[in-house]
Design an enzyme around this catalytic site. Structure first.
Site, PDB file in Angstrom:
ATOM      1  N   HIS A  97       0.896  -1.175  -0.031  1.00  0.00           N
ATOM      2  CA  HIS A  97      -0.007  -0.193   0.120  1.00  0.00           C
ATOM      3  C   HIS A  97       0.741   1.213   0.045  1.00  0.00           C
ATOM      4  O   HIS A  97       0.532   2.202  -0.785  1.00  0.00           O
ATOM      5  CB  HIS A  97      -0.943   0.036   1.100  1.00  0.00           C
ATOM      6  CG  HIS A  97      -1.757   1.279   1.439  1.00  0.00           C
ATOM      7  ND1 HIS A  97      -2.915   1.212   0.964  1.00  0.00           N
ATOM      8  CD2 HIS A  97      -1.417   2.534   1.964  1.00  0.00           C
ATOM      9  CE1 HIS A  97      -3.451   2.403   1.278  1.00  0.00           C
ATOM     10  NE2 HIS A  97      -2.541   3.331   1.807  1.00  0.00           N
ATOM     11  N   GLU A  98       1.786   1.224   0.887  1.00  0.00           N
ATOM     12  CA  GLU A  98       2.752   2.413   0.833  1.00  0.00           C
ATOM     13  C   GLU A  98       3.589   2.780  -0.242  1.00  0.00           C
ATOM     14  O   GLU A  98       3.951   3.677  -0.872  1.00  0.00           O
ATOM     15  CB  GLU A  98       3.608   2.557   2.074  1.00  0.00           C
ATOM     16  CG  GLU A  98       2.861   2.406   3.547  1.00  0.00           C
ATOM     17  CD  GLU A  98       1.885   3.415   3.578  1.00  0.00           C
ATOM     18  OE1 GLU A  98       2.062   4.503   3.049  1.00  0.00           O
ATOM     19  OE2 GLU A  98       0.920   3.385   4.452  1.00  0.00           O
TER      20      GLU A  98
END
Length: 280
Positions: A97-98
């Protein structure tokens, strides 16, 4: 001039400021081998030119953030609580996600949007002050005629309304965009890991953990994978920086064609014990 200079400094050094305020500590492969391996896997899966700098926040609350201005100047930070509570596949989902925020240039986008919102607030404040002092000087020069006074009063009221509404509307747009980018980052993380359940289970654990993130503040809250200041709610407000966690989990479960029971599946042979998807 001060606002422009501060914006330039924020663009080139904002990531260092965020990491310093958050109490992040840079680590190496020797310090955190599993975390580093996962970051390297997701870097390869995302096709980024280099591995982001890796930081650890000595916080009990599970959370993570990405910052920087481009893939060549990016950092990923995770809390100690995240590494302790998540298994490898869940950690892959969070790092994916990051990494998505970095690959999608959300880290630069959020910086530029923040600068624009700040400039709107600055212009609104300038407009309000100009109308107030300009109206007063105009009344002194014009002798205070009733028609001029009435027009100045109406203009002052309009200026006051705009000065209050414009920044609020700008912040609402910023947060709405931020919520959409969170959904996009979730989808990109699934593309990188090929495992929607890993991220879904990670979000479930993050939302359920009661530990507060002590170093978080309103200026940095939108950078985390889940809002560190407010727990998940059923409905999303216009000034929320993140969509409700339960809605994000529901989307991920739909991608996996699974039900809520998959969030607590701990049986042997479950996907948690399989090889890391990001490396395939």
């Amino acid at each position: 001039v001060v606002a422009i200079l501060w914006s330039v400094i924020g663009y080139y050094s904002g990531d260092k400021m965020v990491l310093a305020v958050s109490g992040a500590r840079r680590v190496t492969h020797a310090d955190e081998p599993q975390l580093f391996n996962v970051v390297e896997e997701m870097t390869i899966a995302a096709g980024l030119p280099q591995v982001p700098a890796v930081y650890v926040l000595d916080e009990a609350a599970p959370n993570a953030l990405a910052t920087g201005r481009d893939p060549q100047h990016a950092s990923i930070a995770v809390t100690r609580g995240l590494m302790e509570r998540l298994d490898r596949e869940e950690l892959q989902g969070v790092v994916g996600h990051e990494m998505a925020h970095i690959r999608n240039y959300d880290i630069r986008f959020e910086t530029l949007v923040g600068i624009l919102v700040g400039l709107i607030a600055l212009i609104a404040d300038f407009f309000l002050r100009w109308s107030f002092w300009g109206g007063m000087s105009g009344r002194r020069r014009g002798g205070g005629g009733s028609g001029g006074d009435q027009a100045s009063a109406i203009f002052a009221v309009i200026s006051l309304v705009l000065a209050l509404v414009a920044p609020a509307a700008a912040y609402a747009v910023q947060f709405a965009v931020s919520r959409r980018r969170e959904y996009l980052a979730d989808a990109t993380a699934v593309e990188l890991t090929r495992n929607p359940l890993g991220l879904a289970r990670a979000l479930h654990k993050i939302a359920a953990d009661p530990a507060p993130l002590r170093r978080a503040n309103r200026a940095t809250a939108h950078m985390y994978i889940a809002n560190p200041l407010k727990k998940a709610k059923q409905a999303s407000g216009v000034f929320d920086t993140h969509p409700p966690v339960q809605q994000r989990i529901a989307v991920l479960l739909a991608m996996a064609h699974a039900g809520p029971e998959a969030l607590t599946a701990e049986a042997a042979g479950s996907p948690q014990s399989s090889p890391p998807n990001g490396a395939r």
